[in-house]
Design an enzyme around this catalytic site. Structure first.
Site, PDB file in Angstrom:
ATOM      1  N   HIS A 157       0.835  -1.216   0.000  1.00  0.00           N
ATOM      2  CA  HIS A 157       0.000   0.000   0.000  1.00  0.00           C
ATOM      3  C   HIS A 157       0.863   1.257   0.000  1.00  0.00           C
ATOM      4  CE1 HIS A 157      -3.415  -2.617   1.296  1.00  0.00           C
ATOM      5  NE2 HIS A 157      -2.438  -3.234   1.938  1.00  0.00           N
ATOM      6  N   SER A 279      15.294  20.876 -16.693  1.00  0.00           N
ATOM      7  CA  SER A 279      14.158  21.755 -16.937  1.00  0.00           C
ATOM      8  C   SER A 279      14.656  23.009 -17.644  1.00  0.00           C
ATOM      9  CB  SER A 279      13.507  22.129 -15.600  1.00  0.00           C
ATOM     10  OG  SER A 279      12.778  23.334 -15.721  1.00  0.00           O
ATOM     11  N   LYS A 285      16.632  21.307 -11.566  1.00  0.00           N
ATOM     12  CA  LYS A 285      15.917  20.059 -11.796  1.00  0.00           C
ATOM     13  C   LYS A 285      16.731  18.991 -12.498  1.00  0.00           C
ATOM     14  CE  LYS A 285      12.222  19.096 -11.015  1.00  0.00           C
ATOM     15  NZ  LYS A 285      10.967  19.362 -11.736  1.00  0.00           N
ATOM     16  N   GLU A 292       9.977   7.926 -16.847  1.00  0.00           N
ATOM     17  CA  GLU A 292       8.636   8.442 -17.131  1.00  0.00           C
ATOM     18  C   GLU A 292       8.174   8.019 -18.518  1.00  0.00           C
ATOM     19  OE1 GLU A 292       8.046  12.658 -15.432  1.00  0.00           O
ATOM     20  OE2 GLU A 292      10.207  12.368 -15.522  1.00  0.00           O
TER      21      GLU A 292
END
Ligand code: ARG
Length: 463
Positions: A157, A279, A285, A292
């Site tokens: 979980h 970024s 970043k 992804e």
């Protein structure tokens, strides 16, 4: 010269937009190699049946090899009438060897031809993906071998559950990809059934012995036993698209774990710069784009499976042009995974684990089950032990301390049999070492699994 393989009964040309709509050459040109291999075998079968002479067969083979070479070295020039790969090869063959080309299509239809091409091509795809998956497994295995003893939280979980080792986590994905590989190999056995010789749908009447074809095309070891099914079956495409979809799901789950673990909040791993991007606005970043995209591209892998199943679902026997729509989903899923798996293997291989951050995320509460097990060893029934430890967890929360800092009096209040030795359970390495059942996270077990996988992945057995 009329390029259309079927122009005889037509008095008008095909409309321009209809031609663009109908043509598949722009995406099926990649079948050139397998299409030509099938044609060379077919020429052999025609010669064996006495339908062409040995000289004519040799001419056809010589011409087909020339066309093959043009595709291989990029000099093949398509013309407007090249409706699909089959038309293009035959058109070029005629240009190269003249009228000798006119007998190649004897007794054959593009329907059994394309079904054969697709099977051959799909076998190649399955083998290639199998090799790529092996590389991902090897990358995970190398991490596992470095981290058989590295402690980290295991989650259910997405809540901290019990301590595990990072090596054990790596090997979980090795298992997943092993199932994918076995699924691909399993699908290959059903791809190796030859449709060639089924004709347009009813079989061929010119005496071509199909048995000979399996000798000429060694990828096939069985003949499709019903000509109607032979030309209308695309189950093998659906099967590999399912295998691709599930590989996509597995990559997506792996990516999700890595994305979470690479966040500052977890900090368990760091991806190499080479598999991250920055970024355009925020200079600080470093984004896990490789992961992804692996997660994101699973969408098209699932979509391609559904697209094909939807195409097939309402089709009457036998061949219908709808089936030309089998190609783009297949090629897209293959291309997506062929590259995606290379990225996955390299990103995992170059990923750095941060054992100190993993250790810092372990907390005593993750040993509550060990505490209950300790009570069980002292004769307390598990359900009772569970309740008692629950009370201890509640007391620790109320007092704002961790379990190991709860005074002995608190322990004895819930279970008088407990003494100071109870504190020995607060040792993560000890807890993990005790998970020594087969398949458990104990470093000893993980090391055994690493050796097992090292051995299994050593063999490069071709399916
Ligand atoms: N390009 C077609 C396909 O991929 C080849 C088969 C065409 N057959 C036909 N009867 N029109 O399905």
């Amino acid at each position: 010269m009329e390029h259309r393989l079927w122009g005889g009964r037509f008095s008008e040309p095909t409309a321009a937009e209809m031609r663009r709509f109908n043509d598949s050459f722009r995406f099926d040109a990649r079948l050139a190699e397998v299409d030509i291999a099938g044609s060379i075998a077919w020429a052999g079968a025609l010669a064996q049946a006495g339908l062409i002479s040995e000289v004519e067969r040799a001419d056809l083979v010589r011409g087909l090899e020339l066309v093959r070479a043009e595709f291989a070295n990029g000099t093949f020039v398509a013309t407007e009438g090249d409706e699909d790969i089959h038309t293009a090869v035959e058109r070029r063959l005629r240009e190269l060897i003249g009228d000798a080309a006119l007998k190649l299509h004897t007794g054959r239809s593009r329907n059994d031809q394309v079904a054969t091409d697709m099977r051959l091509y799909t076998i190649g795809i399955a083998r290639q993906l199998d090799r790529r998956l092996r590389d991902v497994q090897l990358a995970l295995l190398a991490q596992a071998e470095r981290h058989t003893d590295t402690l980290m939280p295991g989650y259910t979980h997405l809540q901290r559950a019990q301590p595990i080792t990072f090596g054990h986590w790596c090997l979980a994905y090795v298992e997943m990809f092993a199932r994918d590989r076995s699924r691909l190999r399993d699908a290959i056995t059903r791809m190796r059934v030859l449709p060639l010789g089924a004709g347009a749908l009813a079989g061929n009447s010119l005496g071509v012995e199909r048995e000979r074809l399996t000798e000429l095309l060694d990828e096939f070891d069985e003949l499709a036993a019903n000509s109607l099914d032979a030309v209308s079956d695309r189950d093998f495409v659906a099967e590999i698209l399912f295998a691709c979809a599930l590989i996509g799901v597995h990559l997506s789950r792996l990516a999700e774990d890595v994305i979470l673990y690479a966040s500052a909040e977890f900090g368990f791993v760091e991806l190499a710069d080479a598999y991250s991007t920055g970024s355009s606005l925020m200079p600080q970043k470093k984004n896990p784009d490789s992961m992804e995209l692996l997660r994101g591209k699973s969408g098209r892998l699932l979509g391609n499976l559904v697209a094909l199943l939807t195409v097939l679902k309402g089709l009457p026997l036998t061949y219908n042009k709808d089936m030309q729509e089998d190609k783009e989903p297949l090629f897209d899923s293959f291309d997506t995974l062929d590259l995606g798996l290379q990225v996955a293997a390299a990103a995992i291989a170059t990923m750095k684990a941060r054992p100190e951050r993993m250790a810092a995320a372990l907390d005593d509460a993750m040993l509550a089950t060990d505490l209950a097990d300790e009570l069980v060893r002292r004769g307390v029934p598990f359900r009772v032990a569970h309740g008692k430890v629950g009370q201890l967890v509640q007391r620790a929360l109320a007092l704002g301390v961790s379990l190991r800092h709860l005074p002995l009096s608190e322990y004895q209040a819930v279970e008088p049999a407990l003494d100071a030795s109870v504190y020995e359970i607060f040792n993560m390495a000890r807890s993990v070492a005790q998970k020594a059942s087969y398949g458990g996270t104990a470093p000893q077990r993980v090391r055994e699994q690493c050796s097992r996988w090292r051995e299994l992945l050593q063999e490069i057995d071709e399916a």
